[in-house]
Design an enzyme around this catalytic site. Structure first.
Site, PDB file in Angstrom:
ATOM      1  N   HIS A 189     -21.655  23.869 101.241  1.00 16.63           N
ATOM      2  CA  HIS A 189     -21.844  23.847  99.743  1.00 16.63           C
ATOM      3  C   HIS A 189     -22.106  22.179  99.410  1.00 16.63           C
ATOM      4  O   HIS A 189     -21.093  21.593 100.013  1.00 16.63           O
ATOM      5  CB  HIS A 189     -21.068  24.469  98.860  1.00 16.63           C
ATOM      6  CG  HIS A 189     -21.489  24.384  97.372  1.00 16.63           C
ATOM      7  ND1 HIS A 189     -21.605  23.669  96.425  1.00 16.63           N
ATOM      8  CD2 HIS A 189     -22.269  25.770  96.838  1.00 16.63           C
ATOM      9  CE1 HIS A 189     -22.196  24.006  95.380  1.00 16.63           C
ATOM     10  NE2 HIS A 189     -22.422  25.148  95.656  1.00 16.63           N
TER      11      HIS A 189
ATOM     12  N   ASP B  87     -22.836  33.111  98.168  1.00 18.67           N
ATOM     13  CA  ASP B  87     -23.649  34.045  98.729  1.00 18.67           C
ATOM     14  C   ASP B  87     -23.101  34.885  99.789  1.00 18.67           C
ATOM     15  O   ASP B  87     -23.821  35.765 100.093  1.00 18.67           O
ATOM     16  CB  ASP B  87     -24.864  33.348  99.013  1.00 18.67           C
ATOM     17  CG  ASP B  87     -25.695  32.943  97.718  1.00 18.67           C
ATOM     18  OD1 ASP B  87     -25.707  33.702  96.663  1.00 18.67           O
ATOM     19  OD2 ASP B  87     -25.995  31.698  97.667  1.00 18.67           O
TER      20      ASP B  87
HETATM   21  N1  ACO Z   1     -23.832  26.390 109.234  1.00 17.18           N
HETATM   22  C1  ACO Z   1     -23.718  25.252 110.121  1.00 17.18           C
HETATM   23  N2  ACO Z   1     -23.739  23.918 109.999  1.00 17.18           N
HETATM   24  C2  ACO Z   1     -23.759  23.531 108.652  1.00 17.18           C
HETATM   25  C3  ACO Z   1     -24.041  24.486 107.963  1.00 17.18           C
HETATM   26  C4  ACO Z   1     -23.925  25.990 108.023  1.00 17.18           C
HETATM   27  N3  ACO Z   1     -24.119  26.699 106.858  1.00 17.18           N
HETATM   28  N4  ACO Z   1     -24.220  23.672 106.447  1.00 17.18           N
HETATM   29  C5  ACO Z   1     -23.831  22.487 106.698  1.00 17.18           C
HETATM   30  N5  ACO Z   1     -23.732  22.315 108.069  1.00 17.18           N
HETATM   31  C6  ACO Z   1     -23.392  21.109 108.803  1.00 17.18           C
HETATM   32  C7  ACO Z   1     -24.786  20.406 108.849  1.00 17.18           C
HETATM   33  O1  ACO Z   1     -25.627  20.562 110.131  1.00 17.18           O
HETATM   34  C8  ACO Z   1     -24.240  18.797 108.978  1.00 17.18           C
HETATM   35  O2  ACO Z   1     -23.907  18.624 110.216  1.00 17.18           O
HETATM   36  P1  ACO Z   1     -23.931  17.502 110.893  1.00 17.18           P
HETATM   37  O3  ACO Z   1     -23.185  16.459 110.028  1.00 17.18           O
HETATM   38  O4  ACO Z   1     -23.421  17.231 112.187  1.00 17.18           O
HETATM   39  O5  ACO Z   1     -25.387  16.790 110.919  1.00 17.18           O
HETATM   40  C9  ACO Z   1     -23.004  18.972 108.201  1.00 17.18           C
HETATM   41  O6  ACO Z   1     -22.573  20.435 108.167  1.00 17.18           O
HETATM   42  C10 ACO Z   1     -23.423  18.684 106.693  1.00 17.18           C
HETATM   43  O7  ACO Z   1     -24.537  19.257 106.050  1.00 17.18           O
HETATM   44  P2  ACO Z   1     -25.518  18.934 105.042  1.00 17.18           P
HETATM   45  O8  ACO Z   1     -26.789  19.743 105.528  1.00 17.18           O
HETATM   46  O9  ACO Z   1     -25.780  17.603 105.238  1.00 17.18           O
HETATM   47  O10 ACO Z   1     -24.903  19.603 103.857  1.00 17.18           O
HETATM   48  P3  ACO Z   1     -25.529  19.427 102.473  1.00 17.18           P
HETATM   49  O11 ACO Z   1     -24.624  19.378 101.388  1.00 17.18           O
HETATM   50  O12 ACO Z   1     -27.038  18.562 102.356  1.00 17.18           O
HETATM   51  O13 ACO Z   1     -26.093  21.124 102.489  1.00 17.18           O
HETATM   52  C11 ACO Z   1     -26.063  23.378 102.100  1.00 17.18           C
HETATM   53  C12 ACO Z   1     -25.386  22.048 101.768  1.00 17.18           C
HETATM   54  C13 ACO Z   1     -27.654  23.290 101.673  1.00 17.18           C
HETATM   55  C14 ACO Z   1     -25.492  24.567 100.935  1.00 17.18           C
HETATM   56  C15 ACO Z   1     -25.840  23.672 103.454  1.00 17.18           C
HETATM   57  O14 ACO Z   1     -24.439  23.717 103.507  1.00 17.18           O
HETATM   58  C16 ACO Z   1     -26.482  24.895 104.059  1.00 17.18           C
HETATM   59  O15 ACO Z   1     -27.746  25.013 104.329  1.00 17.18           O
HETATM   60  N6  ACO Z   1     -25.836  26.248 103.753  1.00 17.18           N
HETATM   61  C17 ACO Z   1     -26.444  27.418 104.379  1.00 17.18           C
HETATM   62  C18 ACO Z   1     -27.354  27.807 103.295  1.00 17.18           C
HETATM   63  C19 ACO Z   1     -26.735  28.319 101.855  1.00 17.18           C
HETATM   64  O16 ACO Z   1     -25.525  29.126 102.154  1.00 17.18           O
HETATM   65  N7  ACO Z   1     -26.997  28.132 100.600  1.00 17.18           N
HETATM   66  C20 ACO Z   1     -26.337  28.531  99.314  1.00 17.18           C
HETATM   67  C21 ACO Z   1     -25.779  27.298  98.718  1.00 17.18           C
HETATM   68  S1  ACO Z   1     -24.839  27.873  97.419  1.00 17.18           S
HETATM   69  C22 ACO Z   1     -25.982  28.145  96.403  1.00 17.18           C
HETATM   70  O17 ACO Z   1     -26.862  27.486  96.217  1.00 17.18           O
HETATM   71  C23 ACO Z   1     -25.714  29.364  95.440  1.00 17.18           C
END
Ligand code: ACO
Length: 427
Positions: free
Chosen positions: A306, A363
Site C-alpha cells: 500500500h 483487498d
Molecule cells: N508484490 C510484490 N512486490 C511488490 C508489491 C506486491 N504486491 N507491491 C510493491 N512491491 C515492491 C515493488 O516491486 C518495489 O520493489 P523494488 O523497491 O525492489 O523496486 C517496492 O515493493 C515498492 O513498491 P512500489 O510499487 O514503489 O509501491 P507503491 O507505493 O508505488 O505501490 C501499490 C503501492 C500500487 C499498492 C503496490 O503495492 C501494488 O501494486 N500492490 C498490488 C496491488 C494492490 O493490492 N492494490 C490495492 C491497493 S489498496 C487499494 O487501492 C484499495
C-alpha cells in the site's frame, strides 16, 4: 510560535511556513514558492505532496491507524453500521437517533431507479464492464435530477442532503440493475426491509422462490462497505475532489471517481486477488512458487502493499476475521482461503516483503468473502464503489463548502522545444 523552513536556491533563501495538523503531521507550505522564486516543486505521483487540508479521515500508515472523523476504524466496524458511518463521514459527527432515521428514510425513498436511468443502463453494449455501467448510470442519475446536479455550487450544496442520500441509495440499485439485466432478468428496486445491505442483496439475488438472505451475510457486507467508506486522498477521492474543485456537481464528481477506482492498482485489486488465487489453485501450487515469482518481479502479489500503510492495513485485520465468520455462516469451504492464508504467512516471514514493508491490504480478504456470497468477480470493484460513495460525497462537500480555487498541478515539460510546421508533402 509559528515555525518556518528555509529553502536555499542559488544562494537566495526563501522562508516557507510550516503547517501542523491536529495529529501533529507537518508540511512545508510551498504554495507561494513559485510567486517568490519562479521554482515549482516536483513530486512524481504526489507521494510526498499534501494536496489539501481535510477533516474527514486520518491515517498513520506507519502505525496502521485509520480513523473516520476521529473514530478508530476497529471501533466503528464493531459498533456502527454502514449508514451511520455514512452520516458520520458526510456531516462530521455521529447522528442522533432522529438524524439517523431521517437519513435511513431518505435513502429508502430512492431504491427504485427513474425509468430513463434504467433505459440508459439497458442501452449500453452488453459487454460494458460493470464499473463503466456504474459511472454512466451515475451521470444518467444526475440527468434525471437536474435540480440536484446544476453545477451551481450553492444550489448543489443546498440540495446536498437529498443528492447524497439519492447517490448512496441508487448506486446499489444501478449495480443490481446491471447485474439483473446482464442475466436477462428484470430489475425491481422496491424496498423490502429498510436495511441497506439486506435490500441490496435482495435486489441482486432474490427470486420468487428464494428464502431470504442470512443475517450474517448482510452484516458481513455492511462491515465491508463500512471499511471501504473513506481513505483520505487516494486516487479516486483525489479525482472526485479535482472534479469538484472545478465546480462540478456531486453526480459528475462521483461518476469520475468511479472511473478512477476501476484500475487494478486501485479498486480493481480485489478482482485481481481472486484471479491470482484461482490461478494458483488451478496450477496446483500452494502459493510458494507464486511468492518466488513475485520476489523475482515476474508477478505481483495482489492485495499486498500500500502506498500509505507500511504496516498491517487495519482494515485487512478486521476483514480476515470477518472472512472466517462469513464463510462459516455460509457453510462454504474455500480452497482459495487456504492459499490466501499460506501466501500471507509466507510473505510475512520473507525478507523481500519484510524489507519493503509489504502487508496485506483491504483487498486481500474482501474478494474471498464476496465470492462466497455469490457476487461475480467483475462486480467486486462495484461493491468497493458502493462502500466508497459516502467518502467521495464527504470530500465533495468539503471542497464545495471550503475549497478556494480550482485544483491545477503544474509540470516539468520534457518535450520538444519550438519547431516549425512542415507541410505534409515534405514530411
Ligand atoms: N508484490 C510484490 N512486490 C511488490 C508489491 C506486491 N504486491 N507491491 C510493491 N512491491 C515492491 C515493488 O516491486 C518495489 O520493489 P523494488 O523497491 O525492489 O523496486 C517496492 O515493493 C515498492 O513498491 P512500489 O510499487 O514503489 O509501491 P507503491 O507505493 O508505488 O505501490 C501499490 C503501492 C500500487 C499498492 C503496490 O503495492 C501494488 O501494486 N500492490 C498490488 C496491488 C494492490 O493490492 N492494490 C490495492 C491497493 S489498496 C487499494 O487501492 C484499495
Amino acid at each position: 510560535m509559528s515555525q518556518s523552513a528555509d529553502l536555499l536556491i542559488n544562494d537566495q533563501s526563501y522562508p516557507l511556513p510550516i503547517l501542523t495538523g491536529t495529529e501533529q503531521e507537518q508540511a512545508v507550505d510551498i504554495s507561494q514558492l513559485r510567486k517568490l522564486s519562479k521554482f515549482i516543486t516536483f513530486d512524481d505521483g504526489y507521494g510526498n505532496t499534501g494536496s489539501c487540508e481535510s477533516s474527514v479521515t486520518f491515517i498513520d500508515g506507519d502505525k496502521g491507524i485509520l480513523r473516520y472523523r476521529g473514530y478508530d476504524i476497529a471501533e466503528l466496524a464493531e459498533k456502527s453500521t454502514f449508514l451511520e458511518t455514512c452520516y458520520l463521514l458526510i456531516y462530521g459527527n455521529l447522528p442522533t437517533a432522529t438524524e439517523l432515521s431521517s437519513l435511513e428514510a431518505r435513502v429508502a425513498q430512492f431504491t427504485e431507479l427513474p425509468p430513463e436511468v434504467l433505459a440508459a443502463l439497458k442501452a449500453l453494449p452488453a459487454n460494458t464492464h460493470p464499473m463503466a455501467v456504474l459511472s454512466c448510470g451515475l451521470q444518467a442519475l444526475g440527468g434525471a435530477f437536474p435540480d440536484l446536479s446544476s453545477n451551481n455550487k450553492q444550489q448543489d450544496l443546498d440540495n446536498f442532503d437529498k443528492s447524497s442520500s439519492l447517490i448512496i441509495s441508487a448506486i446499489r440499485s444501478i449495480a443490481a440493475a446491471r447485474y439483473r439485466f446482464s442475466r436477462g432478468e428484470e430489475f425491481s428496486g422496491s424496498e423490502k426491509s429498510g436495511n441497506y445491505c439486506e435490500d441490496f442483496l435482495s435486489m441482486m439475488f432474490s427470486s420468487k422462490d428464494s428464502n431470504g438472505i442470512p443475517e450474517a451475510v448482510s452484516k458481513a457486507l455492511d462491515v465491508i462497505f463500512l471499511l471501504h467508506a473513506d481513505h483520505e486522498q487516494n486516487c479516486s477521492t483525489s479525482t472526485c475532489r479535482m472534479i469538484a474543485s472545478g465546480g462540478a456537481n456531486p453526480f459528475a464528481s462521483v461518476a469520475g471517481a468511479t472511473s478512477a477506482l476501476w484500475g487494478p492498482l486501485h479498486g480493481g485489486a480485489n478482482m485481481a486477488v481472486i484471479k491470482m488465487l484461482n490461478e494458483i489453485h488451478q496450477s496446483g501450487d500452494d502459493g510458494s512458487k507464486f511468492i518466488q515469482s513475485a520476489k523475482e518481479g515476474k508477478s505481483r502479489l495482489m492485495g499486498f502493499g500500500h502506498r500509505v500503510y507500511r504496516n498491517y492495513d487495519p482494515r485487512a485485520k478486521i476483514l480476515k476475521s470477518a472472512c472466517d465468520q462469513a464463510l462459516d455462516a455460509l457453510g462454504v469451504d474455500s480452497p482459495i482461503l487456504d492459499i490466501a492464508r499460506n501466501l500471507e504467512s509466507t510473505a510475512l516471514e520473507d525478507e523481500y516483503f519484510i524489507q519493503r514493508k509489504l502487508y496485506p491490504n483491504v483487498d486481500f480478504y474482501s474478494g474471498i468473502i464476496l465470492q462466497a456470497m455469490g457476487f461475480p468477480t467483475d462486480t467486486f470493484t462495484v461493491l468497493f464503489a458502493i462502500g466508497r460513495a459516502p467518502g467521495w460525497l464527504a470530500h465533495w462537500k468539503e471542497i464545495a463548502s471550503n475549497g478556494k480555487r480550482i485544483h491545477r498541478p503544474r509540470q516539468i515539460y520534457q518535450g520538444e522545444t519550438l519547431r516549425s510546421y512542415t507541410e505534409i508533402a515534405s514530411r
